[in-house]
Design a protein around this motif. Structure first.
Motif, PDB file in Angstrom:
ATOM      1  N   HIS A 174       0.853  -1.186   0.000  1.00  0.00           N
ATOM      2  CA  HIS A 174       0.000   0.000   0.000  1.00  0.00           C
ATOM      3  C   HIS A 174       0.895   1.244   0.000  1.00  0.00           C
ATOM      4  O   HIS A 174       1.450   1.615   1.034  1.00  0.00           O
ATOM      5  CB  HIS A 174      -0.917   0.008   1.223  1.00  0.00           C
ATOM      6  N   PRO A 175       1.070   1.858  -1.149  1.00  0.00           N
ATOM      7  CA  PRO A 175       1.970   3.017  -1.198  1.00  0.00           C
ATOM      8  C   PRO A 175       1.373   4.225  -0.474  1.00  0.00           C
ATOM      9  O   PRO A 175       0.154   4.393  -0.391  1.00  0.00           O
ATOM     10  CB  PRO A 175       2.104   3.275  -2.701  1.00  0.00           C
ATOM     11  N   TRP A 176       2.281   5.057   0.030  1.00  0.00           N
ATOM     12  CA  TRP A 176       1.843   6.294   0.669  1.00  0.00           C
ATOM     13  C   TRP A 176       1.275   7.248  -0.391  1.00  0.00           C
ATOM     14  O   TRP A 176       1.765   7.323  -1.515  1.00  0.00           O
ATOM     15  CB  TRP A 176       3.011   6.978   1.377  1.00  0.00           C
ATOM     16  N   GLU A 177       0.229   7.952  -0.019  1.00  0.00           N
ATOM     17  CA  GLU A 177      -0.307   8.982  -0.916  1.00  0.00           C
ATOM     18  C   GLU A 177       0.672  10.157  -0.987  1.00  0.00           C
ATOM     19  O   GLU A 177       1.249  10.557   0.028  1.00  0.00           O
ATOM     20  CB  GLU A 177      -1.672   9.461  -0.409  1.00  0.00           C
ATOM     21  N   TRP A 178       0.837  10.663  -2.178  1.00  0.00           N
ATOM     22  CA  TRP A 178       1.789  11.759  -2.357  1.00  0.00           C
ATOM     23  C   TRP A 178       1.205  13.042  -1.764  1.00  0.00           C
ATOM     24  O   TRP A 178       0.084  13.431  -2.101  1.00  0.00           O
ATOM     25  CB  TRP A 178       2.095  11.960  -3.841  1.00  0.00           C
ATOM     26  N   PRO A 179       1.938  13.703  -0.849  1.00  0.00           N
ATOM     27  CA  PRO A 179       1.418  14.946  -0.244  1.00  0.00           C
ATOM     28  C   PRO A 179       1.305  16.071  -1.273  1.00  0.00           C
ATOM     29  O   PRO A 179       1.984  16.071  -2.306  1.00  0.00           O
ATOM     30  CB  PRO A 179       2.458  15.255   0.837  1.00  0.00           C
ATOM     31  N   ARG A 185       3.338  15.947   5.515  1.00  0.00           N
ATOM     32  CA  ARG A 185       3.527  14.711   6.266  1.00  0.00           C
ATOM     33  C   ARG A 185       5.026  14.494   6.460  1.00  0.00           C
ATOM     34  O   ARG A 185       5.802  14.548   5.507  1.00  0.00           O
ATOM     35  CB  ARG A 185       2.931  13.515   5.514  1.00  0.00           C
ATOM     36  N   HIS A 187       8.097  11.967   8.349  1.00  0.00           N
ATOM     37  CA  HIS A 187       8.420  10.647   8.879  1.00  0.00           C
ATOM     38  C   HIS A 187       9.589  10.795   9.842  1.00  0.00           C
ATOM     39  O   HIS A 187      10.618  11.397   9.476  1.00  0.00           O
ATOM     40  CB  HIS A 187       8.788   9.689   7.740  1.00  0.00           C
ATOM     41  N   ALA A 205       7.961  14.187   3.495  1.00  0.00           N
ATOM     42  CA  ALA A 205       7.551  13.253   2.448  1.00  0.00           C
ATOM     43  C   ALA A 205       7.438  13.918   1.087  1.00  0.00           C
ATOM     44  O   ALA A 205       7.563  13.245   0.061  1.00  0.00           O
ATOM     45  CB  ALA A 205       6.204  12.620   2.821  1.00  0.00           C
ATOM     46  N   LYS A 208      11.507  15.540   0.539  1.00  0.00           N
ATOM     47  CA  LYS A 208      12.575  14.649   1.006  1.00  0.00           C
ATOM     48  C   LYS A 208      13.647  15.398   1.806  1.00  0.00           C
ATOM     49  O   LYS A 208      14.773  14.907   1.943  1.00  0.00           O
ATOM     50  CB  LYS A 208      13.223  13.894  -0.165  1.00  0.00           C
ATOM     51  N   SER A 239       0.318  15.445   9.546  1.00  0.00           N
ATOM     52  CA  SER A 239       0.448  14.112  10.131  1.00  0.00           C
ATOM     53  C   SER A 239       1.916  13.779  10.315  1.00  0.00           C
ATOM     54  O   SER A 239       2.797  14.318   9.646  1.00  0.00           O
ATOM     55  CB  SER A 239      -0.223  13.055   9.233  1.00  0.00           C
ATOM     56  N   VAL A 241       4.494  10.301  10.942  1.00  0.00           N
ATOM     57  CA  VAL A 241       4.582   8.849  10.824  1.00  0.00           C
ATOM     58  C   VAL A 241       5.799   8.373  11.606  1.00  0.00           C
ATOM     59  O   VAL A 241       6.898   8.918  11.450  1.00  0.00           O
ATOM     60  CB  VAL A 241       4.705   8.412   9.351  1.00  0.00           C
TER      61      VAL A 241
END
Length: 264
Positions: A174-179, A185, A187, A205, A208, A239, A241
């Motif tokens: 399940h790939p992360w949705e692109w912000p 978001r 991490h 995210a 990078k 959010s 992660v």
């Protein structure tokens, strides 16, 4: 022309076929009667890797099964209060235990004495068919207290069974949705230890962009202080992660997210 009318009983010229089909007098046909239950018990015993004579001999030698045999023949006690743990397993099944040819049966399954259980396990294990198939066969043929646990231990200790067991299906990726924007978001995780220190790494995210902070302690309070400085430079995320490490699930960190309006 006159006819002499005779009753059927006075007929003496009956054909041969009727004489063959109808038994003479009231004698019954000479057929051997079979007990279906007895035939099934014999088949069960013949299916085992040990003979019925050996099971009978080892049953008498087995201290627990000897008592079970005697109680099943003479009568079970009213309660299991005075029985040890080994006998209680049989007491709960006392109404389903029977004796045939000196062997104990639980239902249709032969109760195997302690001294020859390893041979029965080896027979069930032949072919490395796996725990499910072994339990299925055992449920038809044999039983003793703890047989399922013995089968599981045997399979877990067998390299062949472990190599041949079916692998679990792969979980779908399940790939992360692109912000939609930078710092929406982030991490976060800890890296290290490296040269006596830990490093808190926070990565955006979208862009990078990494933020790396050297830390001597990684408590929840210290983690909140470091993230507060990072957020003050880059803005509040929507959010965050993490790997749900102890710092991130601590009450102090949860309050920090709640007050700043972002979720994990």
């Amino acid at each position: 022309m006159t006819f002499d009318i005779k009753t059927t009983k006075k007929h003496s010229n009956a054909d041969a076929l009727s004489r063959l089909l109808v038994p003479i007098g009231n004698e019954e046909l000479n057929e051997e009667s079979y007990d279906v239950t007895e035939l099934y018990m014999i088949q069960q015993l013949d299916s085992l890797p040990v003979s019925s004579k050996e099971i009978q001999r080892e049953t008498v030698k087995d201290t627990t099964l000897k008592v079970v045999y005697d109680m099943n023949a003479s009568g079970w006690p009213a309660s299991a209060n005075n029985l040890n743990e080994a006998l209680k397993a049989y007491f709960t099944r006392r109404n389903e235990i029977s004796i045939y040819q000196g062997c104990l049966f639980w239902g249709i399954r032969v109760i195997i004495p302690q001294n020859i259980r390893s041979r029965v396990l080896e027979e069930l294990h032949e072919g490395h068919s796996g725990i499910v198939k072994m339990k299925t066969v055992a449920c038809i043929l044999v039983w003793w207290p703890g047989i399922d646990k013995d089968l599981e231990t045997l399979v877990k200790s067998c390299k062949g069974c472990q190599d041949n067991r079916p692998m679990p299906p792969e979980a779908p990726i399940h790939p992360w949705e692109w912000p939609q924007r930078a710092w929406q978001r982030i991490h976060v995780d800890f890296a290290g230890p490296f040269q006596g220190s830990m490093f808190l790494v926070a990565v955006d995210a979208f862009s990078k962009w990494p933020e790396v902070v050297q830390m001597s302690t990684t408590t929840a309070d210290r983690t909140v202080d470091v993230l507060r400085r990072i957020i003050s430079r880059n803005g509040l995320p929507d959010s965050l992660v993490s790997d749900n490490g102890p710092q991130f699930v601590f009450e102090t960190f949860q309050d920090f997210m709640k007050y700043n309006g972002f979720v994990m």
